[in-house]
Design a protein around this motif. Structure first.
Motif, PDB file in Angstrom:
ATOM      1  N   VAL A 119       0.859  -1.191   0.000  1.00 54.20           N
ATOM      2  CA  VAL A 119       0.000   0.000   0.000  1.00 54.20           C
ATOM      3  C   VAL A 119       0.892   1.237   0.000  1.00 54.20           C
ATOM      4  O   VAL A 119       1.725   1.399   0.894  1.00 54.20           O
ATOM      5  CB  VAL A 119      -0.938   0.005   1.226  1.00 54.20           C
ATOM      6  N   VAL A 120       0.714   2.102  -0.999  1.00 51.28           N
ATOM      7  CA  VAL A 120       1.585   3.251  -1.199  1.00 51.28           C
ATOM      8  C   VAL A 120       0.761   4.532  -1.169  1.00 51.28           C
ATOM      9  O   VAL A 120      -0.139   4.728  -1.997  1.00 51.28           O
ATOM     10  CB  VAL A 120       2.323   3.153  -2.551  1.00 51.28           C
ATOM     11  N   ASP A 121       1.050   5.399  -0.198  1.00 52.78           N
ATOM     12  CA  ASP A 121       0.353   6.691  -0.094  1.00 52.78           C
ATOM     13  C   ASP A 121       1.170   7.581   0.827  1.00 52.78           C
ATOM     14  O   ASP A 121       1.672   7.112   1.852  1.00 52.78           O
ATOM     15  CB  ASP A 121      -1.066   6.489   0.463  1.00 52.78           C
ATOM     16  N   MET A 170      -4.500   8.033   5.370  1.00 52.62           N
ATOM     17  CA  MET A 170      -5.117   7.268   4.272  1.00 52.62           C
ATOM     18  C   MET A 170      -4.463   5.894   4.147  1.00 52.62           C
ATOM     19  O   MET A 170      -5.146   4.885   3.994  1.00 52.62           O
ATOM     20  CB  MET A 170      -5.003   8.042   2.954  1.00 52.62           C
ATOM     21  N   ARG A 171      -3.135   5.878   4.223  1.00 45.87           N
ATOM     22  CA  ARG A 171      -2.414   4.606   4.141  1.00 45.87           C
ATOM     23  C   ARG A 171      -2.861   3.683   5.277  1.00 45.87           C
ATOM     24  O   ARG A 171      -3.059   2.490   5.073  1.00 45.87           O
ATOM     25  CB  ARG A 171      -0.917   4.887   4.210  1.00 45.87           C
ATOM     26  N   GLY A 172      -3.040   4.253   6.458  1.00 48.39           N
ATOM     27  CA  GLY A 172      -3.482   3.466   7.596  1.00 48.39           C
ATOM     28  C   GLY A 172      -4.888   2.914   7.423  1.00 48.39           C
ATOM     29  O   GLY A 172      -5.159   1.769   7.798  1.00 48.39           O
ATOM     30  N   MET A 173      -5.779   3.726   6.850  1.00 43.47           N
ATOM     31  CA  MET A 173      -7.156   3.255   6.632  1.00 43.47           C
ATOM     32  C   MET A 173      -7.197   2.119   5.615  1.00 43.47           C
ATOM     33  O   MET A 173      -7.918   1.138   5.791  1.00 43.47           O
ATOM     34  CB  MET A 173      -8.052   4.412   6.175  1.00 43.47           C
ATOM     35  N   VAL A 174      -6.430   2.258   4.550  1.00 43.80           N
ATOM     36  CA  VAL A 174      -6.389   1.204   3.531  1.00 43.80           C
ATOM     37  C   VAL A 174      -5.777  -0.064   4.136  1.00 43.80           C
ATOM     38  O   VAL A 174      -6.308  -1.165   3.958  1.00 43.80           O
ATOM     39  CB  VAL A 174      -5.595   1.662   2.281  1.00 43.80           C
ATOM     40  N   GLY A 194      -7.916 -10.075   6.364  1.00 42.92           N
ATOM     41  CA  GLY A 194      -6.963 -11.171   6.423  1.00 42.92           C
ATOM     42  C   GLY A 194      -5.726 -11.015   5.561  1.00 42.92           C
ATOM     43  O   GLY A 194      -4.884 -11.918   5.508  1.00 42.92           O
ATOM     44  N   HIS A 195      -5.591  -9.887   4.885  1.00 35.93           N
ATOM     45  CA  HIS A 195      -4.417  -9.677   4.034  1.00 35.93           C
ATOM     46  C   HIS A 195      -3.239  -9.198   4.872  1.00 35.93           C
ATOM     47  O   HIS A 195      -3.401  -8.511   5.870  1.00 35.93           O
ATOM     48  CB  HIS A 195      -4.715  -8.631   2.948  1.00 35.93           C
ATOM     49  N   ARG A 196      -2.040  -9.550   4.417  1.00 33.85           N
ATOM     50  CA  ARG A 196      -0.831  -9.009   5.012  1.00 33.85           C
ATOM     51  C   ARG A 196      -0.505  -7.744   4.236  1.00 33.85           C
ATOM     52  O   ARG A 196      -0.603  -7.715   3.008  1.00 33.85           O
ATOM     53  CB  ARG A 196       0.315 -10.011   4.902  1.00 33.85           C
ATOM     54  N   VAL A 197      -0.146  -6.669   4.943  1.00 36.14           N
ATOM     55  CA  VAL A 197       0.052  -5.367   4.309  1.00 36.14           C
ATOM     56  C   VAL A 197       1.448  -4.844   4.620  1.00 36.14           C
ATOM     57  O   VAL A 197       1.909  -4.903   5.756  1.00 36.14           O
ATOM     58  CB  VAL A 197      -0.993  -4.340   4.800  1.00 36.14           C
ATOM     59  N   LYS A 218     -10.848   8.211  -4.292  1.00 38.34           N
ATOM     60  CA  LYS A 218     -11.029   8.531  -2.873  1.00 38.34           C
ATOM     61  C   LYS A 218     -12.164   9.521  -2.731  1.00 38.34           C
ATOM     62  O   LYS A 218     -12.350  10.356  -3.616  1.00 38.34           O
ATOM     63  CB  LYS A 218      -9.757   9.151  -2.299  1.00 38.34           C
ATOM     64  N   PRO A 219     -12.871   9.535  -1.624  1.00 40.12           N
ATOM     65  CA  PRO A 219     -12.710   8.615  -0.502  1.00 40.12           C
ATOM     66  C   PRO A 219     -13.192   7.224  -0.913  1.00 40.12           C
ATOM     67  O   PRO A 219     -14.145   7.098  -1.679  1.00 40.12           O
ATOM     68  CB  PRO A 219     -13.592   9.215   0.591  1.00 40.12           C
ATOM     69  N   PHE A 220     -12.542   6.203  -0.386  1.00 41.84           N
ATOM     70  CA  PHE A 220     -12.883   4.861  -0.829  1.00 41.84           C
ATOM     71  C   PHE A 220     -13.930   4.229   0.073  1.00 41.84           C
ATOM     72  O   PHE A 220     -14.039   4.557   1.249  1.00 41.84           O
ATOM     73  CB  PHE A 220     -11.633   3.982  -0.910  1.00 41.84           C
ATOM     74  N   ASN A 221     -14.683   3.335  -0.535  1.00 42.26           N
ATOM     75  CA  ASN A 221     -15.656   2.524   0.192  1.00 42.26           C
ATOM     76  C   ASN A 221     -14.943   1.220   0.546  1.00 42.26           C
ATOM     77  O   ASN A 221     -14.498   0.508  -0.357  1.00 42.26           O
ATOM     78  CB  ASN A 221     -16.862   2.266  -0.710  1.00 42.26           C
ATOM     79  N   PRO A 222     -14.788   0.895   1.838  1.00 37.86           N
ATOM     80  CA  PRO A 222     -14.044  -0.311   2.214  1.00 37.86           C
ATOM     81  C   PRO A 222     -14.550  -1.586   1.541  1.00 37.86           C
ATOM     82  O   PRO A 222     -13.746  -2.420   1.113  1.00 37.86           O
ATOM     83  CB  PRO A 222     -14.227  -0.375   3.737  1.00 37.86           C
ATOM     84  N   GLU A 223     -15.860  -1.740   1.442  1.00 41.27           N
ATOM     85  CA  GLU A 223     -16.406  -2.943   0.810  1.00 41.27           C
ATOM     86  C   GLU A 223     -16.039  -3.004  -0.668  1.00 41.27           C
ATOM     87  O   GLU A 223     -15.705  -4.058  -1.204  1.00 41.27           O
ATOM     88  CB  GLU A 223     -17.926  -2.997   0.990  1.00 41.27           C
ATOM     89  N   LYS A 224     -16.091  -1.844  -1.341  1.00 34.82           N
ATOM     90  CA  LYS A 224     -15.740  -1.806  -2.761  1.00 34.82           C
ATOM     91  C   LYS A 224     -14.247  -2.076  -2.944  1.00 34.82           C
ATOM     92  O   LYS A 224     -13.849  -2.774  -3.875  1.00 34.82           O
ATOM     93  CB  LYS A 224     -16.113  -0.450  -3.374  1.00 34.82           C
ATOM     94  N   LEU A 225     -13.430  -1.530  -2.038  1.00 33.89           N
ATOM     95  CA  LEU A 225     -11.989  -1.782  -2.118  1.00 33.89           C
ATOM     96  C   LEU A 225     -11.712  -3.276  -1.985  1.00 33.89           C
ATOM     97  O   LEU A 225     -10.970  -3.854  -2.794  1.00 33.89           O
ATOM     98  CB  LEU A 225     -11.240  -1.003  -1.027  1.00 33.89           C
ATOM     99  N   LEU A 226     -12.307  -3.914  -0.977  1.00 29.32           N
ATOM    100  CA  LEU A 226     -12.079  -5.350  -0.771  1.00 29.32           C
ATOM    101  C   LEU A 226     -12.603  -6.179  -1.943  1.00 29.32           C
ATOM    102  O   LEU A 226     -11.967  -7.151  -2.357  1.00 29.32           O
ATOM    103  CB  LEU A 226     -12.718  -5.806   0.539  1.00 29.32           C
ATOM    104  N   ALA A 227     -13.743  -5.787  -2.480  1.00 25.32           N
ATOM    105  CA  ALA A 227     -14.299  -6.508  -3.637  1.00 25.32           C
ATOM    106  C   ALA A 227     -13.391  -6.360  -4.851  1.00 25.32           C
ATOM    107  O   ALA A 227     -13.165  -7.330  -5.597  1.00 25.32           O
ATOM    108  CB  ALA A 227     -15.699  -5.983  -3.953  1.00 25.32           C
ATOM    109  N   THR A 228     -12.839  -5.174  -5.041  1.00 29.32           N
ATOM    110  CA  THR A 228     -11.937  -4.950  -6.174  1.00 29.32           C
ATOM    111  C   THR A 228     -10.645  -5.743  -6.000  1.00 29.32           C
ATOM    112  O   THR A 228     -10.154  -6.368  -6.944  1.00 29.32           O
ATOM    113  CB  THR A 228     -11.633  -3.445  -6.325  1.00 29.32           C
ATOM    114  N   VAL A 229     -10.098  -5.738  -4.791  1.00 27.74           N
ATOM    115  CA  VAL A 229      -8.879  -6.506  -4.525  1.00 27.74           C
ATOM    116  C   VAL A 229      -9.149  -8.004  -4.764  1.00 27.74           C
ATOM    117  O   VAL A 229      -8.350  -8.684  -5.410  1.00 27.74           O
ATOM    118  CB  VAL A 229      -8.362  -6.251  -3.088  1.00 27.74           C
TER     119      VAL A 229
END
Length: 120
Positions: free
Chosen positions: A6-8, A13-17, A25-28, A104-115
């Protein structure tokens, strides 16, 4: 689960992502700009990269181009997460090799779905 870079330049913002991804469950691994991210990418393998565009020292578009030059990142999903939403900027990101573009601002559910989608 996946290991995501995660790059920011924004610590918050980096912390929220990172928190969103870690809760799923991802390693960041975090980097504050393109220069630090490129150094981390050359030292380790990541399953995906999420980067901002506007950062000091090296912007996200340049980072995408540089990562695509590395053999180990030729097929790695690279998502751009930015406040930039112009068609021209998105085309620039796509031409550089970005896999997807989130605003941004990102929707956490959309971010996880995209990932999840790009990791399939």
């Amino acid at each position: 689960m996946a290991c995501v870079l995660v790059v920011d330049d924004s610590v918050s913002m980096r912390g929220m992502v990172a928190a969103t991804l870690a809760a799923d469950g991802h390693r960041v691994v975090e980097a504050e700009d393109g220069v630090e991210a490129l150094a981390r990418a050359q030292a380790a393998q990541f399953d995906a990269v999420i980067t901002d565009v506007n950062m000091p020292r090296m912007d996200g578009i340049t980072l995408v181009r540089e990562l695509r030059k590395l053999t180990q990142f030729k097929y790695t999903p690279i998502l751009v997460l930015t406040t930039e939403s112009s068609v021209e900027k998105k085309q620039e990101g796509r031409a550089a090799g970005a896999t997807g573009w989130l605003v941004k601002p990102f929707n956490p559910e959309k971010l996880l779905a995209t990932v999840a989608r790009v990791l399939d």
